[in-house]
Design a protein around this motif. Structure first.
Motif, PDB file in Angstrom:
ATOM      1  N   ASP A  52      23.848 -11.754  -1.145  1.00 26.18           N
ATOM      2  CA  ASP A  52      24.050 -10.328  -1.386  1.00 26.18           C
ATOM      3  C   ASP A  52      22.777  -9.688  -1.922  1.00 26.18           C
ATOM      4  OD1 ASP A  52      25.016  -7.836  -1.860  1.00 26.18           O
ATOM      5  OD2 ASP A  52      26.694  -8.450  -3.109  1.00 26.18           O
ATOM      6  N   PHE A  83      23.979  -1.432   8.100  1.00 29.45           N
ATOM      7  CA  PHE A  83      22.579  -1.789   8.324  1.00 29.45           C
ATOM      8  C   PHE A  83      22.279  -1.900   9.822  1.00 29.45           C
ATOM      9  CE2 PHE A  83      19.713  -5.367   9.267  1.00 29.45           C
ATOM     10  CZ  PHE A  83      18.515  -4.826   8.808  1.00 29.45           C
ATOM     11  N   GLU A 121      18.114  -4.371   3.355  1.00 28.01           N
ATOM     12  CA  GLU A 121      18.591  -2.996   3.530  1.00 28.01           C
ATOM     13  C   GLU A 121      17.525  -1.983   3.131  1.00 28.01           C
ATOM     14  OE1 GLU A 121      23.310  -2.644   2.868  1.00 28.01           O
ATOM     15  OE2 GLU A 121      22.203  -3.445   1.159  1.00 28.01           O
ATOM     16  N   ARG A 175      28.472  -3.166   4.490  1.00 28.88           N
ATOM     17  CA  ARG A 175      27.025  -2.957   4.338  1.00 28.88           C
ATOM     18  C   ARG A 175      26.257  -3.537   5.526  1.00 28.88           C
ATOM     19  NH1 ARG A 175      25.637  -5.726  -1.055  1.00 28.88           N
ATOM     20  NH2 ARG A 175      23.516  -5.353  -0.253  1.00 28.88           N
ATOM     21  N   SER A 202      20.127  -6.990   0.007  1.00 31.58           N
ATOM     22  CA  SER A 202      19.687  -5.698  -0.537  1.00 31.58           C
ATOM     23  C   SER A 202      18.218  -5.452  -0.212  1.00 31.58           C
ATOM     24  CB  SER A 202      19.910  -5.669  -2.051  1.00 31.58           C
ATOM     25  OG  SER A 202      21.275  -5.871  -2.354  1.00 31.58           O
TER      26      SER A 202
END
Length: 637
Positions: free
Chosen positions: A92, A144, A99, A140, A96
Motif C-alpha cells: 500500500d 490509477f 500513484e 485506488r 502511494s
C-alpha cells in the motif's frame, strides 16, 4: 539482480548508494561512466522526487536511466519484483509512490516502455487483494489505471459486454430456517419492574410498518441474480419470474414511502460533527434481521431502483455483441417503458433531494448511451490529428515515355505493341474508331434470318416435338432476347400475361413475328393459345387485350374508399393479405390514425404484389375476411 537484494539495500544512505554505484561502474571497460556520475550531484532525484527513505534506491536508478546506462524498463521490473515480495501493508505504501508519479509514467520516455509492466503489476496486485476487505485499495488501483491510460485504450474497456458472474448475492433460501414472522416467546411478566438501564416501552424502537415475510425476503434478493446477469431476461420463463418479483417489490416501495427523514438527517449531522465516518459497504447485507431497516433506508432504496434503470438500459440498448436471440418483444418493451416511469417517480419521492437525484441519474444514463455508441463503432480515437497542406504526401511523378519508344518513325507512324501479331492487329487501320464502325463488324442478323428456323418448327404441319425445338435451347433464348430488344417492337409492350418459362414466351413472340413477316402467311402458323394443358391450365392466363375485372389494378381512390370503410378492423384483412407481423408493427409505428393504418396496409400489399395487386385478388381477400359488402361495392365500381 533480484528483489531480495534490492530490499536489503533500500535502507542504505543515499550518498553511500551513489558511491557504491560509481564503484561498481569503475571497471576498465567502463571508465567513461565515472565522469558521468561525477557530474550528477548527490541531491539529484530527477525525474521523480522521492519522499520515502525506502525508495532511495530509485534515486540512483533514474540518473542511470537519463545517462543511458540502463534500459527504460528497469524501474518497472524492480517495482513489480518488490510488490511481489512484500506484504500487502507495505505494498500500500509503495503504491502511494506509484500513484504520486503518474505524470512521470505518462511521459514519452516511460509510457511506451512501461505501460505493459504497470498494467501487469496492477493486475497482480488485484489478484492478491480481497474485493470485500480491500475495497479502497482496489479502487485506488483502478483509478490509477484510469489516469495512466488514455480513454480510448481498449485494454481497459469491456468491449464484449461481459458480466461479473462471480458477484453472487448469498441469502437464506430455506424457509424453515427463516426467523421472519416468528413472534417472540418471551413475554414480560405482569408487574415486572424495569430496572435502571433497561429499555422501557416508551424507549423501544417503533416496529417497521412494512409487512415483511419470507416470501418478500426471498423474492427481493432473488432479483439480484437478474441484475448480475441481465441475459436471463430474454428467456421466456425467467422473464415471467422477474416480472412477478419486480411488480411485488416495486409495489412495496410505492405503498410504503419514506416521508419523515428529518431525524435521520439530524443523526447524520451529529455523526459528522462528532468526527464519525460514513460507513459504506461494497456488498449488500442480506440478513433477515436487517430487512426492515434496509427497506426504510433511503440510500438502500436508491441502490435498488438504480439497478433497475441500468438493467433496462442494457435490455433496450443496441449492444454490438448481443446475440441475435436477445430481442425484446412488444409486451416486454411496453412493460419496461411503464416501469421506467414508475422507478423515476419513486426516486423523486425518496427524501432528501429526490428530484435532484432523479435528474442527475437520468442525465448520467443519457450520457452512457453515447458511451455505448462509441464502443459499438469500434472505439475510435478522440484525438484528431491536424491536417496540413505541407504534410500532404506528394505523389511520385512518373516519367513519360518518349514518343519514339512506342511510335514508329516515318510517315506511317506505326505503333509497336511488343508483339508482331499485336502490332499487326493494332495497325490494320489508322483510326481505331473507324475500324470498329466498318461494315465487316456488323454481326447482328435480321429477325427473319434468326427466327426462320423457329417459325418453321412452330408450324404444326412439320410435326416437330417440343423438346427438339430451338426455343428450348437456353443459348438460343438468350440471343433471341438480345435481338428482340434491338429489332422487335413487341419486346417492350406491357402485358398482363403470365408465362411459365422462357420457351413459352419465345413461342408467343414467334407467332407474332410469323404474322408480320411477308414471306410466310400468318394462317399457316397456329399457336397454342387456344389449347389447354394436361392439367387444364392455360399457358396464358388472360389472352384478350381488353382489361377486365380480373386484370384491373386497384386504384388509389379505391384504396382510400376501402380504408375509410375498414377503419379499426384493418387487422382482420391483414392476415388474408398474407402480411407479416413485422410489417404490421411498422404500420402501427408510422401512424396512429386507424384510417391511415388501413391505407398503409393496402399500399404495402400493392407494393409487394405489383402487377398481381388486382381488383379480383382484393375482392377475394375481402370476402375471406368477412367484408362482403365492401367487396361487392368494389366489384360494382
Amino acid at each position: 539482480n533480484n528483489a531480495l537484494s534490492l530490499i536489503n539495500v533500500l535502507s542504505f544512505p543515499l550518498t553511500q548508494l551513489q558511491a557504491s554505484a560509481r564503484h561498481a561502474l569503475s571497471g576498465k571497460s567502463s571508465k567513461p561512466l565515472i565522469n558521468i556520475f561525477n557530474q550528477i550531484p548527490d541531491t539529484t532525484a530527477k525525474p521523480i522526487v522521492i519522499k520515502h527513505s525506502k525508495f532511495r534506491a530509485f534515486v540512483v536508478l533514474f540518473p542511470l536511466l537519463d545517462a543511458g546506462i540502463c534500459s527504460a524498463t528497469t524501474p518497472f521490473v524492480l517495482l513489480g519484483d518488490v510488490l511481489d515480495c512484500l506484504p500487502l501493508d507495505l505494498c500500500d505504501k509503495i503504491f502511494s509512490f506509484v500513484e504520486e508519479n503518474v505524470s512521470t509514467w505518462k511521459s514519452n520516455s516511460f509510457y511506451t516502455a512501461g505501460k505493459n509492466y504497470l498494467l501487469r503489476m496492477c493486475n497482480d496486485l488485484l489478484r492478491r487483494l480481497s474485493k470485500s476487505q480491500n475495497t479502497v485499495f482496489c479502487g485506488r488501483i483502478q483509478l490509477f489505471l484510469a489516469r495512466l491510460f488514455p480513454l480510448s485504450e481498449k485494454s481497459g474497456l469491456n468491449l464484449q459486454s461481459q458480466f461479473n458472474l462471480d458477484n453472487i448475492t448469498v441469502f437464506n433460501k430455506n424457509e424453515q430456517e427463516s426467523t421472519l414472522g416468528q413472534k417472540s416467546t418471551e413475554e414480560k411478566e405482569d408487574g415486572m419492574e424495569v430496572e435502571e438501564g433497561e429499555m422501557g416501552e416508551d424507549d423501544a424502537p417503533a416496529p417497521c410498518s412494512i409487512p415483511i415475510d419470507y416470501n418478500l425476503y426471498r423474492k427481493f434478493w432473488t432479483l439480484q441474480d437478474y441484475f448480475r446477469n441481465p441475459v436471463q431476461c430474454f428467456d421466456k420463463f425467467s422473464w415471467m419470474t422477474f416480472l412477478k418479483y419486480s411488480d411485488e417489490t416495486l409495489a412495496v416501495f410505492k405503498s410504503f414511502k419514506l416521508d419523515d427523514m428529518q431525524a435521520s438527517k439530524r443523526k447524520l449531522e451529529e455523526l459528522r460533527a462528532s468526527g464519525g465516518e460514513h460507513v459504506y459497504f461494497a456488498k449488500f447485507l442480506t440478513s433477515e434481521k436487517l430487512m426492515d431497516l434496509q427497506l426504510s433506508d433511503s440510500n438502500f432504496r436508491r441502490h435498488i431502483l438504480l439497478q433497475y434503470l441500468i438493467l433496462f438500459q442494457y435490455l433496450k440498448g443496441q449492444v454490438k455483441f448481443k446475440s441475435s436471440s436477445c430481442v425484446l418483444n412488444d409486451d416486454q418493451t411496453a412493460w419496461i417503458e411503464e416501469t421506467t416511469k414508475l422507478v423515476y417517480q419513486l426516486l423523486r419521492e425518496i427524501p432528501p433531494d429526490g428530484d435532484k437525484f432523479a435528474t442527475m441519474v437520468e442525465h448520467i444514463l443519457n450520457t452512457e448511451e453515447n458511451w455505448n455508441s462509441w464502443k459499438n463503432e469500434g472505439c475510435p480515437s478522440f484525438v484528431k490529428e491536424r491536417y496540413s497542406i505541407d504534410d500532404k504526401p506528394k505523389r511520385p511523378t512518373r516519367k513519360r515515355q518518349a514518343p519514339e519508344d512506342f511510335l514508329g518513325k516515318g510517315p506511317d507512324r506505326k505503333i509497336f505493341m511488343g508483339n508482331d501479331e499485336l502490332t499487326r492487329l493494332w495497325n490494320l487501320n489508322q483510326d481505331n474508331m473507324e475500324a470498329c464502325k466498318s461494315d465487316s463488324r456488323s454481326f447482328m442478323p435480321s429477325l427473319d434470318e434468326f427466327f426462320a428456323e423457329a417459325i418453321e418448327q412452330a408450324d404444326p404441319a412439320n410435326m416437330v416435338e417440343e423438346e427438339y425445338k430451338v426455343v428450348r435451347n437456353p443459348n438460343y433464348g438468350w440471343r433471341a432476347l438480345r435481338l428482340l430488344s434491338r429489332r422487335s417492337p413487341h419486346f417492350f409492350q406491357p402485358t398482363n400475361q403470365k408465362f411459365k418459362s422462357l420457351a413459352d414466351y419465345l413461342d408467343s413472340m414467334v407467332s407474332k413475328l410469323a404474322k408480320e413477316l411477308p414471306d410466310i402467311p400468318s394462317e399457316e402458323i397456329k399457336t397454342g393459345e387456344e389449347d389447354d394443358d394436361d392439367n387444364g391450365d392455360n399457358l396464358l392466363k388472360d389472352s384478350n387485350d381488353s382489361p377486365s375485372i380480373q386484370s384491373k389494378l386497384v386504384t388509389n381512390q379505391q384504396m382510400d374508399d376501402i380504408a375509410a370503410k375498414l377503419g379499426a378492423q384493418w387487422k382482420m384483412l391483414a392476415s388474408h393479405l398474407e402480411m407479416k407481423a413485422s410489417e404490421l408493427r411498422e404500420i402501427e409505428t408510422d401512424s396512429e390514425d386507424v384510417d391511415m393504418q388501413a391505407k398503409l396496409l393496402l399500399v404495402s400489399w400493392q407494393d409487394r404484389e405489383g402487377a398481381q395487386a388486382t381488383v379480383e385478388n382484393l375482392v377475394t381477400a375481402l370476402n375471406s375476411a368477412g367484408f362482403s359488402q365492401i367487396a361487392d361495392s368494389l366489384s360494382e365500381a
